[in-house]
Design a protein around this motif. Structure first.
Motif, PDB file in Angstrom:
ATOM      1  N   SER A 140      70.671 -17.573  36.163  1.00 48.75           N
ATOM      2  CA  SER A 140      71.870 -17.205  36.922  1.00 48.75           C
ATOM      3  C   SER A 140      71.573 -16.106  37.933  1.00 48.75           C
ATOM      4  O   SER A 140      72.162 -16.066  39.019  1.00 48.75           O
ATOM      5  CB  SER A 140      72.982 -16.754  35.968  1.00 48.75           C
ATOM      6  N   GLU A 141      70.634 -15.219  37.593  1.00 50.42           N
ATOM      7  CA  GLU A 141      70.264 -14.143  38.514  1.00 50.42           C
ATOM      8  C   GLU A 141      69.400 -14.666  39.659  1.00 50.42           C
ATOM      9  O   GLU A 141      69.502 -14.182  40.792  1.00 50.42           O
ATOM     10  CB  GLU A 141      69.531 -13.034  37.744  1.00 50.42           C
ATOM     11  N   LEU A 150      63.907 -12.538  35.580  1.00 49.68           N
ATOM     12  CA  LEU A 150      65.294 -12.837  35.925  1.00 49.68           C
ATOM     13  C   LEU A 150      65.800 -14.034  35.144  1.00 49.68           C
ATOM     14  O   LEU A 150      65.085 -15.008  34.921  1.00 49.68           O
ATOM     15  CB  LEU A 150      65.444 -13.129  37.418  1.00 49.68           C
ATOM     16  N   GLU A 195      71.788 -16.138  42.061  1.00 55.77           N
ATOM     17  CA  GLU A 195      72.452 -15.101  42.855  1.00 55.77           C
ATOM     18  C   GLU A 195      71.518 -14.562  43.935  1.00 55.77           C
ATOM     19  O   GLU A 195      71.939 -14.287  45.060  1.00 55.77           O
ATOM     20  CB  GLU A 195      72.918 -13.967  41.944  1.00 55.77           C
ATOM     21  N   ARG A 236      74.944 -11.765  30.603  1.00 55.65           N
ATOM     22  CA  ARG A 236      74.982 -10.709  31.628  1.00 55.65           C
ATOM     23  C   ARG A 236      74.184  -9.517  31.117  1.00 55.65           C
ATOM     24  O   ARG A 236      73.971  -9.354  29.915  1.00 55.65           O
ATOM     25  CB  ARG A 236      76.420 -10.273  31.911  1.00 55.65           C
ATOM     26  N   ARG A 237      73.752  -8.686  32.044  1.00 55.11           N
ATOM     27  CA  ARG A 237      72.967  -7.518  31.677  1.00 55.11           C
ATOM     28  C   ARG A 237      73.838  -6.470  30.992  1.00 55.11           C
ATOM     29  O   ARG A 237      74.897  -6.104  31.497  1.00 55.11           O
ATOM     30  CB  ARG A 237      72.328  -6.895  32.923  1.00 55.11           C
TER      31      ARG A 237
END
Length: 333
Positions: A108-109, A105, A112, A243-244
Motif C-alpha cells: 500500500s505504501e 515498504l 502511495e 498502517r504504521r
C-alpha cells in the motif's frame, strides 16, 4: 539558391551522422520546463552528445525544433544521430523518470509512492498487483491475493507516464532477475518454499536498522521456527493493522489477524513488505548462533540473547539507555 541547397544538403548529411562517440551507453540529459533551444543544445553538448553544437543548432532550426521542444529528462543513446536527437526532443521520446523504492515498504505504501511520484492512481496500482499472470509466474500459493513482497526495492528508470500494470510488471521482473539460481538449492536444504523465504525476509527487513544485524535477526527467527516457538515479531502486528504504528503497545498484540505472530505460530500467510537483497540473503543464510531473542537499542543496533533471563536483562539495559537519552535532550522552554 543553389548555395542554400548545397548547405542544406550538407546539414542533412550531418544529421544522419553520429552525434557523439560510438558507444552502447546511454546518457541522461535534462531539458527544464521553459528552456530555449540554445539551452537544450548547451546541455546536450555538456553531456558529450554533440561534437558540433553550432551546426546542430542551425540544423535543428531548419527542422523547426525551436517551437516544438519538449522538456523532461531524457535517456538517449550516446551514439544517437542528430535526427534521432531531434525526433526525441520534438516528440518527448526518450523522456524517462528515475523512481526509487526503498526497502521495507508495504504494498500500500509503494502504491502511495507511485501516486505521488509517477501520477499513477493508488487503486490502479493495487489492482495491478493482483494480476493472476504475475502470481502464476512467481509460483505463488493459491491463497496469495497479490504480489506483496515481490515489488523489488531499487531505483528504476521508467518512461514518462507509465501505466500501473507496466510498473508492477517491471518491479516483479526485477525481483525475478535478482533471484539467483543457487538460492533454489538453498531453499531445499532449508525445507522452505520461496514464498515462505520471502515472507521471512520481509520480517527481517522490517526489524533491521543496523546492516550487520541482518544474519543475526534471521538466525533468531530460524531458531524459533525450528523450536516451534511463536515468532512474536512486532512488524507483523503493524502489518495486521495495515498502517504504521508509532509504537507497538502490549494492547496492540491482541489484534485478530493471521499476520499477528504473537497469536499464531509459524510464519504469517505471506510477506509484510518488500525485502531488499540483504534481507533475502540473510533469510537464506542465517548466522550459526543460538540466539532466540533480541531487543533494539536507541541507536538501532540489537542486543541478542540465548536465554529469557539474558533477554530480560537486555531489556532493562535498553530501558536505561532510553532514560539516559531522554535526559540528554535539550529541555524546551
Amino acid at each position: 539558391m543553389l548555395g542554400a541547397i548545397v548547405r542544406y544538403s550538407i546539414l542533412l548529411a550531418l544529421g544522419t551522422a553520429c552525434a557523439g562517440p560510438r558507444t552502447p551507453s546511454r546518457t541522461a540529459v535534462t531539458v527544464p520546463p521553459g528552456a530555449t533551444l540554445d539551452a537544450a543544445i548547451d546541455s546536450l553538448a555538456a553531456h558529450g552528445m554533440l561534437r558540433h553544437p553550432t551546426l546542430f543548432g542551425v540544423y535543428a532550426r531548419l527542422r523547426g525544433l525551436g517551437s516544438s521542444l519538449k522538456s523532461g529528462e531524457y535517456e538517449l543513446p550516446s551514439d544517437a544521430t542528430w535526427n534521432e536527437v531531434i525526433v526525441a526532443l520534438e516528440h518527448g521520446r526518450g523522456v524517462e523518470v528515475r523512481w526509487t523504492v526503498p526497502e521495507g515498504l508495504m504494498e500500500s505504501e509503494v502504491a502511495e509512492l507511485a501516486r505521488a511520484d509517477l501520477g499513477i492512481p493508488r487503486d490502479a496500482f493495487l489492482a495491478a498487483t493482483k494480476d493472476t499472470s504475475l502470481r502464476r509466474e512467481l509460483g505463488l500459493p493459491a491463497g496469495a491475493k497479490d504480489v506483496e513482497g515481490y515489488l523489488f526495492p531499487t531505483t528504476y528508470v521508467l518512461p514518462a507516464h507509465p501505466s500501473a500494470r507496466d510498473v508492477v510488471h517491471t518491479m516483479v521482473r526485477e525481483f525475478v532477475a535478482h533471484w539467483e539460481p543457487e538460492w533454489q538449492a538453498r531453499l531445499d536444504s532449508l525445507q522452505m518454499t520461496r514464498h515462505q523465504l520471502v515472507t521471512l525476509a520481509s520480517i527481517v527487513e522490517a526489524e533491521v536498522r543496523y546492516e550487520p544485524d541482518h544474519p543475526f535477526v534471521s538466525a533468531v527467527y530460524h531458531n524459533r521456527l525450528r523450536r516451534r516457538m511463536k515468532l512474536e515479531a512486532d512488524p507483523t502486528v503493524v502489518y495486521a493493522y495495515g498502517r504504521r504504528l508509532k509504537r507497538v503497545w502490549e494492547k496492540d498484540l491482541a489484534v485478530s489477524s493471521p499476520y499477528n505472530t504473537y497469536r499464531h505460530q509459524g510464519l504469517p500467510p505471506g510477506p509484510i513488505g518488500q525485502p531488499g537483497r540483504a534481507s533475502l540473503v540473510a533469510a537464506l543464510y542465517p548466522s550459526a548462533v543460538p540466539f532466540l531473542y533480541f531487543v533494539a537499542q536507541p541507536d538501532g543496533k540489537h542486543i541478542f540473547s540465548t536465554t529469557l533471563a539474558e533477554h530480560e536483562a537486555a531489556i532493562r539495559t535498553v530501558k536505561q539507555l532510553r532514560t539516559e537519552a531522554r535526559a540528554r535532550r535539550p529541555q524546551s522552554r
